[in-house]
Scaffold this active site. Structure first.
Site, PDB file in Angstrom:
ATOM      1  CE  LYS A  54      -3.705  -2.444   2.308  1.00 53.97           C
ATOM      2  NZ  LYS A  54      -4.231  -2.910   3.593  1.00 53.97           N
ATOM      3  CD  GLN A  98      -2.992  -4.501   6.777  1.00 50.96           C
ATOM      4  OE1 GLN A  98      -2.908  -3.551   6.008  1.00 50.96           O
ATOM      5  NE2 GLN A  98      -3.677  -5.598   6.473  1.00 50.96           N
ATOM      6  CG  ASP A 121      -9.859   0.006   4.748  1.00 52.88           C
ATOM      7  OD1 ASP A 121      -9.566  -0.254   3.573  1.00 52.88           O
ATOM      8  OD2 ASP A 121      -9.205  -0.401   5.732  1.00 52.88           O
TER       9      ASP A 121
END
Ligand code: NAP
Length: 302
Positions: A54, A98, A121
């Site tokens: 990412k 995460q 997200d």
């Protein structure tokens, strides 16, 4: 093989190039770039590799990228304080924690502490609600479902009036993609059915699908005879079914990945199909980057 292959690797790359161009233009005009922070707790090897990918992608696109690694024994309180710090940092437009987190930390509490306007997200309850309302309310469509919709649209598959069947009802794939396909507008306007482990006659539902989206996590679940000739089949499943020597280094073993659909046989019947790997997979990070850019644009009012 008669089906047209939907290559997520190529479509994802095309979108990344579009993002790079837009980021460059905004930077030139306003001197500001999207900022993404990834918070990693502990040293889980899979999490490290996801976060690294990412951050590398964000860097490549010209974003400000911050990787904030914290020890596995960080307290919940300290982690919440860290999130608050980034919530108040104007140079950060996207905050990503995460998962999984260590057991002593309440994952839900941590995710809900992220400012919904930086929740790239799209998992915060506020953003789930916005997605359900649809239209202009939507800020951050969750990344994997957004990637699926993009693959369908960019492959020229008609969604308006189409019968869409979604296999799986998870909060990260099944439910949001079903909701997105149901909304009014481009890439949607479909008639949607969701099937799951309690569904009777799953095969009969699947056979009706003009667009079949499978996210069950069961290798080979969808049989070729369940597929309507010419249908668009999106296989979200990523299942490790064994190991093989790596192409680059034969002494190293890598996972053999299979989807939820019997790919070889299905590609003789379907009109469009995604491979595993190389289909939906590469789209998730791409959409995360797009959401981070969206976040900055919302803030700038452009
Ligand atoms: P999940 O949370 O385990 O949910 C699976 C869903 O499939 C559940 O709703 C379950 O039904 C349903 N299901 C399981 N077995 C079934 C069966 N035999 N018949 C009918 N329905 C069945 O999984 P997920 O997180 O949505 O992920 C699904 C798959 O997509 C996994 O392979 C995952 O690795 C992959 N994935 C890929 C990406 C990506 O490529 N970027 C991202 C996310 C997920 P019940 O609710 O009734 O139990």
């Amino acid at each position: 093989m008669s089906a047209k292959l939907i290559k997520g690797t190529e479509i994802g790359e095309q979108i990344l190039e579009e993002i790079t161009a837009e980021v460059g233009k905004i930077k030139e005009e306003r001197g500001i770039v999207p900022g993404l922070v990834t918070i990693l707790v502990g040293e889980n090897p899979a999490s490290i590799s996801y976060v690294t990918l990412k951050i590398k992608t964000a860097h490549r696109l010209g974003f400000k990228e911050v990787q904030d690694s914290q020890p596995v024994d960080i307290s919940e309180e300290a982690l919440l304080a860290l999130i608050e710090k980034y919530n108040n940092d104007d140079s950060i437009h996207g905050i990503l924690v995460q998962l999984p987190l260590p057991k002593h930390i309440d994952e839900k509490k941590v995710l809900n502490a992220i400012d919904p306007d930086k929740d790239v997200d799209g998992f915060h309850p506020v953003n789930v609600g916005r997605l359900m309302i649809g239209g202009d309310e939507v800020k951050f469509p969750p990344c994997t479902p957004a990637g699926i919709q993009e693959l369908i649209v960019r492959s020229g598959v008609e969604t308006s009036g189409a019968e869409v069947v979604v296999v799986g009802r998870s909060n990260i794939v099944g439910k949001p993609i079903a909701n997105m396909m149901l909304q009014k507008g481009k890439g949607a306007d479909a008639t949607v059915t969701i099937v799951h482990t309690r569904t009777r006659n799953m095969a009969e539902h699947c056979k009706r699908a003009d667009i079949l989206i499978v996210a069950a996590g069961v290798p080979g679940l969808v049989k070729p005879e369940w597929i309507k000739p010419g249908a668009c089949v999106i296989d979200v499943g990523v299942n490790r079914v064994g190991e093989k020597p790596s192409k680059n280094d034969p002494n190293k073993m890598v996972a053999i990945l299979k989807g939820d659909v019997d790919f070889e046989a299905a590609s003789e019947i379907a009109g469009f199909i995604t491979p595993v790997p190389g289909g939906v997979g590469p789209m998730t990070i791409t959409m995360l980057m797009r959401n981070t850019l969206r976040s900055m644009k919302f803030k700038l009012g452009i």
